[in-house]
Design a protein around this motif. Structure first.
Motif, short mmCIF file in Angstrom:
data_model
loop_
_atom_site.label_atom_id
_atom_site.label_comp_id
_atom_site.label_asym_id
_atom_site.label_seq_id
_atom_site.Cartn_x
_atom_site.Cartn_y
_atom_site.Cartn_z
N LEU A 143 0.83 -1.20 0.00
CA LEU A 143 0.00 0.00 0.00
C LEU A 143 0.86 1.25 0.00
CD1 LEU A 143 -2.81 -0.98 2.53
CD2 LEU A 143 -2.90 -0.96 0.03
N THR A 144 2.00 1.19 0.70
CA THR A 144 2.83 2.37 0.83
C THR A 144 3.58 2.68 -0.47
OG1 THR A 144 3.18 1.67 3.10
CG2 THR A 144 4.55 3.46 2.30
N TYR A 145 4.11 1.65 -1.08
CA TYR A 145 5.08 1.90 -2.15
C TYR A 145 4.57 1.64 -3.56
CZ TYR A 145 8.76 2.36 1.38
OH TYR A 145 9.55 2.77 2.43
N PHE A 146 3.39 1.02 -3.69
CA PHE A 146 2.94 0.66 -5.04
C PHE A 146 2.93 1.84 -6.00
CE2 PHE A 146 -0.31 0.05 -8.29
CZ PHE A 146 0.20 -1.07 -8.92
N PRO A 147 2.41 3.00 -5.59
CA PRO A 147 2.36 4.11 -6.56
C PRO A 147 3.73 4.49 -7.11
CG PRO A 147 1.02 4.61 -4.63
CD PRO A 147 1.78 3.36 -4.31
N VAL A 148 4.73 4.55 -6.24
CA VAL A 148 6.04 4.99 -6.71
C VAL A 148 6.73 3.89 -7.51
CG1 VAL A 148 7.39 4.41 -4.65
CG2 VAL A 148 8.09 6.34 -6.06
N LEU A 149 6.47 2.63 -7.15
CA LEU A 149 7.02 1.53 -7.96
C LEU A 149 6.40 1.53 -9.36
CD1 LEU A 149 7.20 -1.39 -5.37
CD2 LEU A 149 9.12 -0.21 -6.44
N ALA A 150 5.14 1.94 -9.42
CA ALA A 150 4.46 1.99 -10.72
C ALA A 150 5.08 3.05 -11.62
CB ALA A 150 2.97 2.27 -10.51
N LEU A 151 5.62 4.10 -11.02
CA LEU A 151 6.28 5.14 -11.81
C LEU A 151 7.68 4.72 -12.24
CD1 LEU A 151 5.43 8.31 -9.68
CD2 LEU A 151 4.46 7.68 -11.89
N GLY A 152 8.29 3.81 -11.50
CA GLY A 152 9.68 3.43 -11.76
C GLY A 152 9.79 2.09 -12.45
N PRO A 153 10.24 1.07 -11.72
CA PRO A 153 10.56 -0.21 -12.35
C PRO A 153 9.37 -0.89 -13.02
CG PRO A 153 10.67 -0.38 -9.95
CD PRO A 153 10.56 1.07 -10.29
N LEU A 154 8.16 -0.75 -12.44
CA LEU A 154 6.99 -1.39 -13.07
C LEU A 154 6.72 -0.77 -14.43
CD1 LEU A 154 4.36 -1.94 -10.22
CD2 LEU A 154 5.43 -3.67 -11.66
N ALA A 155 6.79 0.57 -14.49
CA ALA A 155 6.55 1.24 -15.78
C ALA A 155 7.59 0.81 -16.81
CB ALA A 155 6.61 2.76 -15.57
N GLU A 156 8.85 0.71 -16.37
CA GLU A 156 9.90 0.33 -17.30
C GLU A 156 9.74 -1.11 -17.75
OE1 GLU A 156 14.60 1.28 -17.31
OE2 GLU A 156 14.01 -0.24 -15.88
N GLY A 157 9.37 -1.98 -16.82
CA GLY A 157 9.27 -3.39 -17.15
C GLY A 157 8.05 -3.73 -18.00
N LEU A 158 7.01 -2.92 -17.90
CA LEU A 158 5.77 -3.26 -18.60
C LEU A 158 5.60 -2.47 -19.89
CD1 LEU A 158 3.39 -3.46 -15.51
CD2 LEU A 158 4.56 -5.32 -16.68
N GLN A 159 6.52 -1.57 -20.18
CA GLN A 159 6.31 -0.71 -21.37
C GLN A 159 6.52 -1.50 -22.67
OE1 GLN A 159 9.08 2.51 -21.18
NE2 GLN A 159 10.84 1.28 -21.73
#
Lengths: 557, 202
Positions: A541-557
Motif C-alpha cells: 500500500l505504501t510503495y505501489f504508486p512509486v514503484l508503478a512510476l519506476g521499475p513497473l513502468a519500465e518493465g511493462l512498457q
C-alpha cells in the motif's frame, strides 16, 4: 539442469543455516543472559568506567546508544578529514567535508552506503581503523537493541531492560570478533587478499601495464557480511575478485550475511521460554526470503528488456564465475538483510528484476533483516499483526503475555511510518526543488528516462532502510545526495531505535497476563500467514504508486 | 539510574570505549589476520599472482586486457570480456557499466561488440555467447565462458600457426567446472590460458 544446480545451491545454504540455528541461537541467548563477565570484559569495563551489574532504564540505555553513536560519527569523520597525515593512506588526500559526513553517518548507521569509490578515496588506515571498526560496533548495537526488546517481553514490572555497555561489549567480544577471525581465514583460503602492499604495477602478458591493488581485505570482508554492513573495500564490492574470488566464497558470504539474522529467532524463542514462538518468526522470514529469491531469479533468467534480449541474456553487470544464480542469491540475501553488498550490479538488472532488491528493502528488511534490526523490525510487525487479529475478533490484543495497548500500538505505528516517510519525501524533494532537480538530472542520474527515477528511489530506499546497496550508476557524491542521504540514514537508523527502546521499556513495565481462550496463538501457521500478510500489505500500500512510476513502468512498457 | 560508576557521563564512557575498541578491532585484529595470511597463506594473501620466466605478469584473479596501445584487441591472445573498469581492466578503478536494460548506449555497445567479435573471429553473430557481449560487474572478471574461449580457437590457431586441434585441446584442458560440481558457472581463466598458450609450441 541449470535449475537443478540453483536449487542445490539454495539447499546447501538452507542446510548450513539449519545446522547453525540451534547452536548459534542458543549461544547468543547465553551471551545476553549470562551473569558472568569474562576477564577481558572486566578489564574493559574498568577502563571505560562501567559497572556491569547495574541495569539501565530504557531512557538510560538509549542515551548510551546515542552517545556511543555520536562519538563514532565524529571519530569516523575526523579520521577521514586527517587522512593525508595517516599512515598507509596511499598518498590520498583528506576526504572532503560533505563526503566525510555522508560516510561517517553511513557506517555508524550500519548502512554502508558509499558515495565514494574506495579504490581512489580511502586509504588503509581509514578503512581498518574507521570503517571496519564501525562494521563491528554498529552491528553489535543492532543486536543489543533487539535483545533489549526481547527482554521487554520476558520481564514483569521491571523498570530496566539491561545494560547497553554490557550488551555492546559481549556482542563484539563473544560473537562478532571470534566469528570474524574464523571467517577471515576461510576467505583467505579462498583467495581474498590481506596485505599492506598498496598498488603494484605489473607488465601484463601481452605487454601492457596494469595496477594491481592490495589491502587488508579479508579482515574487513568478513565483518562487512557478518555484521550485515555491506561496505566494499573496493568500488565493485563483492563482485571484485579480490573480495570474492569464486563461487564457494560467494556462497560462504551468503552464510555470513544470514547466520546471525536467521538464528536470532532461536535466541528470541529461548529468551521468551517458548521455541515455537521463534519458529513462527523464522517461518515468516524464510517464506518471504524464498519467495523473493524465486521472483528475482525468474526475472533475471527470463532476461526481458532490449539490451538483455540483444545480448542473449541478463549478464551485463554479472561475473562469469557467478552466473545468474549466484548473483541473484547474493542480491536477494544482501537486500533482504540490511547488508547491501553486491556481487552483481543491480542497476543493470532487468527492469522487474531491479525492482526486487528495492521491494526487499521496502519490506523493512525483516526477512531476515539486519543483525538485530531484522528481529526487532519483525517483532514490531508481529505487534501490528496481533492488533489486526484482535480487531478481527474483537479482543484486546496480547503478544507473549503482554497487553498491546494504545501506547504500544502508537509506537509500533510510528515505527512502520518512519522509513516510508523518509524514502518518499527524499525522492520527492529530489525532483520537487528546482535547483536540486536540475543538479540531480544533469549530474547524478546515469541512465536516462524512467530508470533514472528508479536510481533516485533506490538510493533513498537503501539509505532510509540502512541497506547501502545502490543502483550504482547514480553519482551520489554531490552536496544534495551527501547531505540528504546522510540525514536519511541517521533518521532511518535512530528514530526506529528510539521507538523500539521505548516499546521495550513499556513492555517490561507491564505484568504478564495469562493466556485465555480468547488469546490469538502466535506460534501457529495461522499467525505466520497473518504476519506475512501484514508485512506485505503494509509495503504494497505504501510503495505501489512509486514503484508503478519506476521499475513497473519500465518493465511493462 | 546511571549505568556508570559514580555517574560518569555517557559521552565519557563512549569516548573511552571507542578508543579501546579501535585499538582492538581496528589495529590488533587486522594485523593478526595479516600475520596469519602472510605466514600461512602468502600466495592468496598477496593476490594469487602468476609469473612467467620469473616475472609477475598479473593475478589469476584479476582479468587483463590483451589490446594494443589504441585499445584494439590483439588477435594472437584470447580476449577477455568487455570491461567498464577505467579504460578497461584498470585495477585501480573496478566498476560495472551500470547501464540499465533499456539504455541506448548499452544497446549500441552490444551491437558494436557483436559486429566486431563476429568479424574478428569470422563467426556468425548469433553464435556469440552472452558473456562476450556484456561487461562484468567488477570490470576485472578474469574469466570467460568455455563457449567464448572455444569460439576464439580458430583465430588464435591461424594467427600463431598452430594446429586448431592443439589449441582446442588447450582450451578444453583449461575449462574449470562449477565449484564443487554445482556452484556458479563453468569458466575459463583467460590469463592462465594465455600463459599456457604462450608456452605451446607448433
Amino acid at each position: 539442469m541449470d535449475v537443478f544446480f540453483a536449487v542445490l545451491q539454495v539447499a546447501t545454504l538452507a542446510l548450513i543455516l539449519t545446522l547453525l540455528y540451534r547452536p548459534l541461537g542458543d549461544y547468543m541467548a547465553r551471551i545476553y543472559t549470562s551473569s558472568k563477565d569474562l576477564k577481558a570484559e572486566r578489564g574493559f569495563y574498568r577502563v571505560i568506567g562501567v559497572d556491569s551489574r547495574v541495569e539501565q532504564t530504557w531512557q538510560s540505555y538509549l542515551r548510551g546508544v546515542l552517545a556511543f553513536s555520536v562519538v563514532g560519527l565524529l571519530f569516523v569523520y575526523l579520521l577521514q578529514r586527517i587522512q593525508a597525515v595517516l599512515p598507509y593512506s596511499l598518498g590520498l588526500p583528506a576526504v572532503p567535508e560533505g563526503l566525510s559526513f555522508n560516510t561517517a553517518a553511513s557506517f555508524v548507521a550500519n548502512t554502508n552506503w558509499q558515495s565514494y569509490s574506495p579504490d581512489v578515496t580511502m586509504g588503509y588506515t581509514v578503512q581498518i581503523a574507521g570503517l571496519a571498526v564501525q562494521n563491528f560496533v554498529s552491528a553489535a548495537v543492532g543486536i543489543a537493541i533487539a535483545i533489549a526488546l526481547v527482554r521487554g517481553f520476558t520481564r514483569r514490572e521491571s523498570t530496566t531492560i539491561g545494560n547497553f555497555w554490557v550488551d555492546l561489549t559481549r556482542g563484539i567480544l563473544r560473537l562478532l570478533l571470534p566469528l570474524s577471525m574464523v571467517g577471515a581465514v576461510v576467505l583467505l583460503v579462498g583467495g581474498v587478499i590481506q596485505n599492506f602492499n598498496g598498488f603494484t604495477e605489473i607488465t601484463t602478458l601481452s605487454g601492457g601495464l596494469q595496477n594491481l591493488p592490495g589491502g587488508p581485505v579479508a579482515s574487513q570482508e568478513v565483518i562487512k557480511n557478518l555484521g550485515t554492513n555491506g561496505g566494499g573495500f573496493f568500488n565493485a564490492n563483492a563482485s571484485h575478485p579480490f573480495e570474492n574470488p569464486n563461487a564457494w566464497t560467494s556462497l560462504f558470504q551468503n552464510v555470513l550475511m544470514l547466520m546471525i539474522p536467521f538464528s536470532l529467532p532461536r535466541t528470541f524463542g529461548r529468551m521468551v521460554g517458548n521455541h515455537k514462538q521463534g519458529y513462527a518468526i523464522l517461518a515468516v522470514m524464510g517464506t518471504i526470503f524464498v519467495a523473493s529469491l524465486t521472483f528475482l531469479t525468474l526475472f533475471e533468467l527470463n532476461g526481458a528488456g532490449t539490451a538483455p534480449e540483444l545480448a542473449g541474456g541478463a549478464m551485463e553487470g554479472k561475473e562469469q564465475r557467478f552466473g545468474i544464480f549466484a548473483s541473484t542469491l547474493f542480491g536477494s540475501t544482501s537486500t533482504l538483510t540490511s547488508t547491501g553488498a553486491v556481487n552483481s550490479m543491480h542497476d543493470s538488472y532487468t527492469s522487474l528484476g531491479g525492482m526486487m532488491p528495492m521491494l526487499n528493502m521496502m519490506l523493512g528488511e525483516v526477512a531476515p533483516g539486519g543483525v538485530g534490526s531484522g528481529l526487532y523490525g519483525m517483532l514490531v510487525l508481529a505487534i501490528i499483526a496481533v492488533f489486526v487479529g484482535g480487531l478481527l475478533v474483537g479482543r484486546t490484543p496480547e503478544y507473549l503475555g503482554k497487553k498491546i495497548g494504545p501506547k504500544e500500538i502508537k509506537l509500533a505505528s510510528l515505527y512502520i511510518l518512519v522509513t516510508p516517510t523518509i524514502v518518499l519525501l527524499g525522492t520527492a524533494l529530489s525532483f520537487a526543488i528546482p535547483a536540486v532537480r536540475a543538479d540531480v538530472e544533469s549530474t547524478s542520474i546515469w541512465n536516462p528516462g524512467i530508470h533514472g527515477l528508479s536510481e533516485v528511489l533506490y538510493a533513498f530506499t537503501s539509505a532510509a532502510n540502512n541497506n547501502g546497496s545502490a543502483f550504482a550508476g547514480l553519482t551520489a557524491n554531490t552536496p544534495w545526495f551527501n547531505t540528504a542521504l546522510g540525514v536519511a540514514m541517521l533518521l532511518g537508523r535512530f528514530i526506529p531505535i528510539v521507538l523500539v527502546l521505548a516499546l521495550a521499556g513499556s513492555l517490561a513495565a507491564q505484568d504478564k497476563v495469562p493466556a485465555t481462550a480468547g488469546t490469538l496463538p502466535t506460534h501457529r501457521p495461522q499467525f505466520v500467514g497473518l504476519l506475512i500478510g501484514v508485512t506485505i500489505i503494509i509495503t504494497a500500500l505504501t510503495y505501489f504508486p512509486v514503484l508503478a512510476l519506476g521499475p513497473l513502468a519500465e518493465g511493462l512498457q | 539510574m546511571s549505568s556508570s560508576r559514580s555517574g560518569i557521563p555517557h559521552y565519557w564512557v563512549a569516548l573511552r570505549a571507542m578508543l579501546v575498541l579501535t585499538v582492538v578491532l581496528g589495529v590488533a585484529y587486522p594485523l593478526i589476520i595479516t600475520g596469519i595470511g602472510q605466514l600461512a597463506l602468502p600466495a592468496q594473501a598477496n593476490g594469487s599472482t602468476e609469473t612467467v620466466d620469473g616475472g609477475t605478469v598479473g593475478s589469476a584473479l584479476i582479468g587483463q586486457s590483451s589490446s594494443d596501445a589504441d585499445g584494439n584487441p590483439l588477435p594472437e591472445w584470447f580476449q577477455p570480456r568487455p570491461s567498464a573498469a577505467g579504460e578497461g581492466y584498470d585495477g585501480g578503478a573496478s566498476s560495472g557499466s551500470n547501464y540499465g536494460p533499456e539504455n541506448t548506449d548499452l544497446i549500441a555497445a552490444i551491437e558494436e561488440r557483436k559486429a566486431q567479435i563476429a568479424e574478428f573471429n569470422s563467426v556468425n553473430p548469433d553464435d556469440i555467447p552472452v558473456d562476450a557481449l556484456t561487461a562484468s560487474a567488477s570490470g576485472l572478471d578474469p574469466h570467460i565462458s568455455p563457449e567464448y574461449a572455444l569460439l576464439q580457437v580458430k583465430r588464435i590457431a591461424a594467427e600463431r600457426n598452430l594446429a586448431v586441434e592443439d589449441v582446442r585441446a588447450l582450451v578444453e584442458s583449461h575449462i574449470q567446472a562449477r565449484e564443487l560440481g554445482y556452484l556458479g558457472e563453468p569458466t575459463v581463466n583467460v590469463l592462465q590460458l594465455n600463459i599456457a598458450l604462450k608456452a605451446l609450441k607448433a
